[in-house]
Design an enzyme around this catalytic site. Structure first.
Site, PDB file in Angstrom:
ATOM      1  CG  HIS A  36       4.559  -2.074   5.552  1.00  0.00           C
ATOM      2  ND1 HIS A  36       4.548  -0.714   5.688  1.00  0.00           N
ATOM      3  CD2 HIS A  36       3.263  -2.455   5.451  1.00  0.00           C
ATOM      4  CE1 HIS A  36       3.291  -0.283   5.671  1.00  0.00           C
ATOM      5  NE2 HIS A  36       2.489  -1.325   5.523  1.00  0.00           N
TER       6      HIS A  36
ATOM      7  CG  ASN B 138      -1.914  -1.104   1.223  1.00  0.00           C
ATOM      8  OD1 ASN B 138      -2.460  -1.438   0.173  1.00  0.00           O
ATOM      9  ND2 ASN B 138      -2.171  -1.704   2.377  1.00  0.00           N
TER      10      ASN B 138
ATOM     11  N   GLY C 284      -4.456   3.086   1.255  1.00  0.00           N
ATOM     12  CA  GLY C 284      -4.546   2.251   2.446  1.00  0.00           C
ATOM     13  C   GLY C 284      -3.295   2.187   3.289  1.00  0.00           C
ATOM     14  CD  GLN C 285       2.682   3.841   2.994  1.00  0.00           C
ATOM     15  OE1 GLN C 285       2.562   4.453   1.927  1.00  0.00           O
ATOM     16  NE2 GLN C 285       3.860   3.576   3.540  1.00  0.00           N
TER      17      GLN C 285
HETATM   18  P1  AMP Z   1      -0.506  -0.412   5.848  1.00  0.00           P
HETATM   19  O1  AMP Z   1      -1.920  -0.047   6.172  1.00  0.00           O
HETATM   20  O2  AMP Z   1      -0.305  -0.984   4.488  1.00  0.00           O
HETATM   21  O3  AMP Z   1       0.433   0.762   6.139  1.00  0.00           O
HETATM   22  O4  AMP Z   1      -0.121  -1.579   6.828  1.00  0.00           O
HETATM   23  C1  AMP Z   1       0.245  -1.385   8.159  1.00  0.00           C
HETATM   24  C2  AMP Z   1       0.012  -2.681   8.852  1.00  0.00           C
HETATM   25  O5  AMP Z   1       0.744  -2.674  10.057  1.00  0.00           O
HETATM   26  C3  AMP Z   1      -1.446  -2.940   9.227  1.00  0.00           C
HETATM   27  O6  AMP Z   1      -1.891  -4.129   8.589  1.00  0.00           O
HETATM   28  C4  AMP Z   1      -1.414  -3.066  10.749  1.00  0.00           C
HETATM   29  O7  AMP Z   1      -2.301  -4.051  11.220  1.00  0.00           O
HETATM   30  C5  AMP Z   1       0.033  -3.425  11.002  1.00  0.00           C
HETATM   31  N1  AMP Z   1       0.575  -3.068  12.292  1.00  0.00           N
HETATM   32  C6  AMP Z   1       0.487  -1.878  12.919  1.00  0.00           C
HETATM   33  N2  AMP Z   1       1.149  -1.911  14.096  1.00  0.00           N
HETATM   34  C7  AMP Z   1       1.662  -3.158  14.204  1.00  0.00           C
HETATM   35  C8  AMP Z   1       2.445  -3.826  15.198  1.00  0.00           C
HETATM   36  N3  AMP Z   1       2.825  -3.221  16.330  1.00  0.00           N
HETATM   37  N4  AMP Z   1       2.801  -5.107  14.968  1.00  0.00           N
HETATM   38  C9  AMP Z   1       2.406  -5.734  13.845  1.00  0.00           C
HETATM   39  N5  AMP Z   1       1.678  -5.158  12.875  1.00  0.00           N
HETATM   40  C10 AMP Z   1       1.305  -3.898  13.058  1.00  0.00           C
END
Ligand code: AMP
Ligand code: ZN
Length: 114
Positions: free
Chosen positions: A100, A87, A93-94
């Protein structure tokens, strides 16, 4: 967001505990805290860049290292059907602005994505 405030930088540094499902010198894989599929892993580069293309520009070797972990995890867990997602931008959606790669598997995925 600066690297010092970044939650994924804190995970990479070990300041926030998150088991490493796989790792190499340039990236780590962790379980997503809020999974949207039976298998939902996040592959994090150790270097802070806001998104995948920024990482490609600054460190293409590290971007490639993300895929080495996808290769390792999918082989180890015999995952043949999966979705990889970067994303990029809030409108897509980021929510965490440290590059990542989402590795999603274990259910059917629709196309086009929502
Ligand atoms: P995005 O929305 O593509 O930026 O993805 C961020 C992702 O990070 C989401 O799917 C969250 O559920 C995940 N996330 C946020 N904080 C943590 C955390 N502490 N450990 C693992 N995943 C996390
Ligand atoms: Zn970061």
């Amino acid at each position: 967001m600066s690297a010092t405030e970044c939650i994924f930088c804190k995970i990479v540094a070990g300041e926030i505990p998150a088991p490493h499902l796989a790792s190499n010198s340039e990236a780590i894989a962790i379980a997503d805290i809020s999974p949207v599929a039976p298998t939902h892993y996040l592959i994090l580069p150790r270097t802070h860049e806001a998104n995948a293309v920024a990482l490609h520009r600054s460190n293409p070797t590290e971007l490639s290292a993300l895929f080495a972990l996808v290769d390792e995890l999918t082989q180890r867990e015999a995952i043949n059907d999966y979705r990889l997602v970067f994303n990029t931008g809030a409108g897509a959606g980021q929510s965490v602005f440290h590059a990542h790669l989402h590795l999603l598997a274990g259910r059917a995925f629709t196309w086009p994505p929502g």
